[in-house]
Enzyme design. Structure first.
Site, PDB file in Angstrom:
ATOM      1  CG  ASP A  27      -9.671  -2.777 -47.347  1.00 41.59           C
ATOM      2  OD1 ASP A  27     -10.443  -3.307 -46.659  1.00 41.59           O
ATOM      3  OD2 ASP A  27      -8.617  -3.558 -47.899  1.00 41.59           O
ATOM      4  CB  THR A  55      -9.240  -6.802 -39.356  1.00 42.11           C
ATOM      5  OG1 THR A  55     -10.067  -6.717 -40.347  1.00 42.11           O
ATOM      6  CG2 THR A  55      -7.865  -5.747 -39.809  1.00 42.11           C
ATOM      7  CB  THR A  56      -4.133  -8.813 -36.946  1.00 41.85           C
ATOM      8  OG1 THR A  56      -3.651  -8.912 -38.354  1.00 41.85           O
ATOM      9  CG2 THR A  56      -4.981 -10.190 -36.479  1.00 41.85           C
ATOM     10  CB  ALA A 110     -10.567 -14.989 -33.464  1.00 46.14           C
ATOM     11  CG  HIS A 115       1.134 -14.933 -41.892  1.00 44.70           C
ATOM     12  ND1 HIS A 115       1.830 -14.838 -40.835  1.00 44.70           N
ATOM     13  CD2 HIS A 115      -0.102 -15.324 -42.086  1.00 44.70           C
ATOM     14  CE1 HIS A 115       0.907 -15.472 -40.050  1.00 44.70           C
ATOM     15  NE2 HIS A 115      -0.411 -15.811 -40.744  1.00 44.70           N
ATOM     16  CE  LYS A 141      -0.632 -11.496 -40.420  1.00 41.60           C
ATOM     17  NZ  LYS A 141      -1.938 -11.058 -40.414  1.00 41.60           N
ATOM     18  N   GLY A 191      -1.337 -11.254 -35.918  1.00 34.91           N
ATOM     19  CA  GLY A 191      -1.996 -11.379 -34.442  1.00 34.91           C
ATOM     20  C   GLY A 191      -1.874 -12.832 -33.771  1.00 34.91           C
TER      21      GLY A 191
END
Length: 233
Positions: free
Chosen positions: A32, A72-73, A96, A131, A135, A141
């Site tokens: 990242d 990725t959301t 997605a 989750h 996260k 998402g």
């Protein structure tokens, strides 16, 4: 197939294991924090990074003419910009909110149930999502997709994480260590409740779906979704 992994956290490593097992080669691993990389050897890029770098990762892949899959959301305020960018580059992009086969079937159930419930105002709707604590975004998402599907077929106009108004769907987002992903949609009335639920047992379903999407999208042009990959809906 030669795959570039954009984001090399837990999901990236799960994708790598499945891709290698399916005889693909991982030619690039981008953390990242990385910004100096190129796609010279890649046939397709899979982005499971973090919201703050996802758009840059996607655009860089499109600049290189590499099809990109993104799971990725948390960056969807820029979704229309990315779609326009992809079209301008005559590139290939698939986003997605969830790559799991089971979740995509769950989306279809959610749409159908929302259509059935649309005429029954005595029921209120809520969504719970749980989750793992790593996260970063909330709601997920997937929860947002579920809410948007319900909004499309009912009189609801928005979703909220707070106490809902009459026209809002409440999303209860929880973060609990070790939970890969659970989503439940419930319709409550004074006399009963109707609910549908999807529970992920591991990240493997998400990772497998991303690899399958990458296999499917290679050599295609355009904007796609998991409905295209799975030929459902």
């Amino acid at each position: 197939m030669k795959i570039a992994l954009l984001g090399y956290g837990r999901m990236g490593k799960s994708i790598e294991a499945i891709a290698v097992n399916r005889s693909h080669n991982i030619v690039l691993k981008v953390s990242d924090a990385d910004s100096n990389y190129d796609f010279a050897d890649a046939d397709v890029a899979i982005d499971f990074s973090i919201p703050s770098v996802a758009v840059a990762n996607i655009k860089k892949a499109l600049d290189a003419g590499v099809p990109v899959i993104s799971g990725t959301t948390g960056w969807l305020d820029h979704y229309d910009d990315v779609i326009d960018y992809c079209k301008a580059k005559e590139g290939t992009f698939l986003y997605a909110s969830n790559f799991s086969l089971g979740v995509n079937l769950f989306f279809e159930l959610n749409k159908k149930l929302s259509e059935l419930m649309s005429g029954f105002s005595e029921y209120t709707t809520e969504i719970e999502e749980i989750h793992h604590t790593q996260k970063l975004d909330a709601p997920s998402g997937t929860a947002i997709t579920l809410a948007e599907q319900i909004i499309e077929h009912t009189d609801y106009s928005n979703w909220t994480l707070d106490a809902p108004k009459a026209t809002e769907i409440q999303i209860d987002a929880k973060r609990i260590e070790g939970i890969p992903g659970t989503h439940e949609v419930t319709y409550n009335s004074e006399v009963d409740a109707i609910s549908i639920k999807h529970t992920a047992h591991s990240r493997q379903g998400f990772a497998m779906g991303a690899v399958i999407a990458a296999e499917w999208i290679k050599d295609k042009k355009g904007i796609f979704s998991m409905k295209d990959v799975l030929n459902i809906g």
